[in-house]
Design a protein around this motif. Structure first.
Motif: not given
Length: 755
Positions: A584, A587, A604, A684
């Motif tokens: 995350q 990203k 993603d 997630p």
């Protein structure tokens, strides 16, 4: 008593014995030769050959060296490699004309005699006495086959080859004894088959199948009478009767064979005359051998496969065993190379860096979860012609596997390993640190794995821009690549823990040595390789499980039997939660950090930029859940040049950064390799944030990751003070002093670092 000939002064018995290369043979030996009227020569007379009985009774026939075929993951041929170009075929797949031609010219009584041909000996002996020389020999196909076995066993050892062909009594006696054994054990048909598969036909072609392909581009079973006669004629002297270089001599020799075939009733006189009247018509196929001929730009991958077989204990306990396996060949090697990924990698590596540029690009792709190496590509083509900017130096791998001496400093692409170590220790992503543009930290505040201080001086480092002053949490520090933050985070997480995490995800030095326990490691001071980095980041994509890289899926030997191959070994490097958190945060690097020019809009993806001190190395390493790719750009010829005010691939760069050149290359490679219909997502997870004061990238280049952080240590972790470049030829040692400074490349000693 046999009469003496007036010219030679030797009895017929002595002449025959001399022809055989022995003084006399015992009756027991001759009994095994199956020769009619042996007593007529008196060869069963007194005496034996000294040492004959001491010769081992069993001829150990070595497997024949053959072609090895390297395939991609879909079964397409990448390359053919061999030490001897040969494809073994059964007798049924060899044209009857070819069988008849070789018998007619080399041993017309092949099916009538035993291991040696007495009538042939007498005929040759008489002819030689008449001419006063050695116009004719009398070795049977069986004897010739035995000699070829010895030559094959000698391989490329010229001393052994000379011993196998020397004109000595010992060699001929040994050859004779083994010929007797071969006749008894194999039989005529098998001897003929073996002979046609082992014999050298010139033009690098061993065996009739390779010869048929070389000269006529057809299978041996399809040879016509004139073609078969041509090949049979070559055997006596492959150089003299080479049809490619001397058509006239080859034609004369072919016609002699055709005449012999008619004389032995193998073909009719009319067939012979028709074939003699026809000109030689070649359809030459030039040999394609080695990784230099690999298709689709897969030469570097092909060479990595070769290196794997030559170095991995799975293919033999010793280097000699592994080399023997490779040279023997006959293998069918199915690899992990993905044709689509390789095509995309080639396009990406050359899209923004030209082969003639001073700088080069390397791209490596790895599949998370399996360790499969899917592609390797470079901006410089694989080859030996440096004038054409070719190289055999694989910039993507370690020195042991054909890469540069050390690899390349990885800069800020190391920082995620520090972040992972911190998370594993329980440090929250919300952890904030405040600092100015510069920072000075006591080395003694960092501990090595044995508990000792990491140094006794201060480590002075700084951020890329003077404006980078403030407070950051882990997410923003990764996005902006803040050096001071990661120096403090490494201090809190632990130097030993950071380096242990790096090792657990597969991070390795390019020279294979241990990583020095120095604080600047967090800024990427240690050299590594694109393959190592792609594999390490694949660990994040695989939710914390590292899998060792592999290039070979299966190998079959010439008989179709599967050989053991090295398998990937997977181990947990971090918790799934830690990996999910890193995913995350990374990203954010491609969404609004230093890697925005690399980001993929349809799935993603995550990654990290890296640019070493003075912009001597630039990186982008990133991944999706199903593909990890590392891109490096830099000087590959040893000058360690900075990438300021340079033109690369026809485009001018005031300063190269990880996000502005490797990043777009990464995007091209990933877009081409990934299937648009497969878009898996990262797991997630909510990443807590800390209170921070945002810094600004005043220069607006979107890449603030150049690690201006060094360690007063000259060449950093290079304890031997040698430069970390290879030349375009592996193994070349470059003069010291070509490398300096610290940096995102973390060269410990320059005191600077950046994008």
């Amino acid at each position: 008593m046999p009469k003496k000939r007036s010219g030679g002064g030797l009895t017929t018995t002595q002449q025959a014995a001399k022809f055989l290369g022995v003084a006399a043979l015992s009756g027991a030996v001759l009994a095994g030769i199956a020769l009619p009227a042996a007593g007529a020569l008196g060869l069963a007379a007194k005496g034996t050959v000294e040492g004959f009985d001491e010769i081992p009774s069993n001829l150990k026939t070595p497997p024949l060296s053959q072609r090895t075929t390297i395939l991609d993951s879909e079964g397409g041929a990448i390359a053919t490699v061999y030490s001897r170009d040969r494809t073994v075929v059964p007798l049924k797949d060899i044209s009857p004309y070819m069988q008849a031609a070789i018998i007619a010219i080399e041993d017309s009584r092949f099916y009538e005699h035993g291991a040696i041909d007495l009538k042939g000996i007498l005929r040759a002996m008489n002819r030689n006495v008449q001419t006063g020389g050695t116009a004719q020999g009398a070795s049977t196909l069986t004897q010739q086959y035995v000699k070829n076995v010895f030559v094959e066993e000698a391989g490329d050892d010229q001393e052994k080859v000379a011993q196998a062909t020397e004109q000595t009594i010992g060699r001929k006696v040994r050859e004779l004894k083994y010929a007797i054994q071969v006749e008894e054990e194999l039989g005529k048909k098998k001897i003929l088959e073996n002979y046609l598969n082992i014999t050298f036909f010139g033009q690098q072609a061993y065996g009739v199948e390779a010869a048929s392909q070389r000269y006529f581009s057809k299978r041996a079973k399809d040879l016509e009478v004139g073609e078969a006669a041509l090949l049979a004629g070559i055997v006596q002297s492959p150089t003299r009767y080479d049809p490619v270089n001397d058509t006239e001599e080859a034609t004369k020799r072919r016609n002699i064979v055709l005449t012999r075939m008619a004389a032995t009733k193998a073909i009719s006189q009319a067939e012979a005359e028709k074939a003699i009247a026809a000109p030689i018509k070649l359809k030459v196929s030039k040999p394609k051998n080695g990784c230099i001929t690999a298709v689709s730009g897969s030469g570097f991958f092909c060479d990595y496969v070769r290196k794997t077989i030559l170095t991995d204990p799975a293919f033999g306990k010793t280097e000699e065993e592994r080399t023997k396996l490779w040279n023997l060949g006959g293998l069918t090697i199915r690899t992990t190379l993905d044709p689509r990924a390789q095509k995309a990698t080639n396009e990406a590596a050359t899209a923004k860096v030209s082969k003639a540029d001073k700088f080069a690009a390397s791209v490596v792709q790895v599949q998370p979860g399996s360790g499969k190496i899917l592609a390797m590509g470079q901006s410089r083509p694989y080859g030996l012609d440096q004038k054409q900017n070719e190289t055999v130096l694989n910039l993507g791998v370690s020195n042991k596997m054909g890469g540069s001496t050390y690899g390349f400093q990885v800069g800020s692409t190391f920082k995620p390993f520090t972040a992972a170590a911190a998370l594993e220790k329980g440090i929250s992503p919300a952890q904030t640190f405040s600092s100015g543009w510069k920072l000075s930290v006591p080395e003694s505040s960092y501990r090595t794995c044995d508990g000792a201080p990491a140094g006794n001086q201060n480590w002075d480092l700084q951020n890329e821009l003077e404006s980078e002053v403030g407070t950051w949490d882990m997410t923003s520090a990764l996005g902006k690549s803040i050096n001071t933050y990661f120096a403090l985070l490494e201090q809190k997480a632990g130097l030993c823990e950071t380096l242990t995490m790096a090792k657990n995800v597969g991070y390795e030095r390019g020279d294979g040595k241990e990583i020095l326990e120095r604080p600047a490691a967090t800024l990427g001071s240690v050299d590594s390789t694109p393959l190592s980095m792609a594999s390490a980041y694949a660990t994040f994509a695989n939710r914390g499980t590292y899998c060792t890289p592999v290039a070979i899926e299966s190998i079959k030997d010439p008989q179709g039997k599967k050989l053991p191959v090295p398998k990937t070994s997977c181990s947990r490097a971090m918790s799934e939660k830690t990996a999910d958190t890193i995913n995350q945060m990374l990203k954010g690097v491609v969404e609004d950090g230093t890697g925005t020019r690399a980001g993929l809009s349809d799935r993603d993806n995550a990654g990290k930029t890296g640019t070493t001190n003075d912009r001597k190395d630039a990186w982008f390493v990133g991944y999706t859940p199903n593909l990890s790719t590392a891109v490096w750009v830099g000087d590959d010829v040893g000058e360690k040049s900075s990438m300021y005010n340079v033109t690369i691939g026809g485009q001018y760069y005031a300063k190269v950064c990880g996000g502005c050149l490797p990043g777009p290359i990464w995007r091209i490679a990933m877009t081409g390799a990934l299937n648009a219909s497969e878009t898996p997502s990262f797991n997630p997870i909510a990443v807590p944030r800390g209170k921070e004061k945002e810094d600004k990238d005043e220069e607006g280049d979107g890449d603030g990751d150049r690690d201006r952080g060094g360690d007063r240590g000259g060449d950093g972790d290079r304890e031997d003070n040698k430069p970390g470049r290879g030349d375009r030829t592996p193994g070349i040692q470059l003069p010291p002093g070509l490398i300096g400074g610290g940096g995102d490349g973390g060269q410990e000693g320059g005191g600077r670092s950046g994008p």
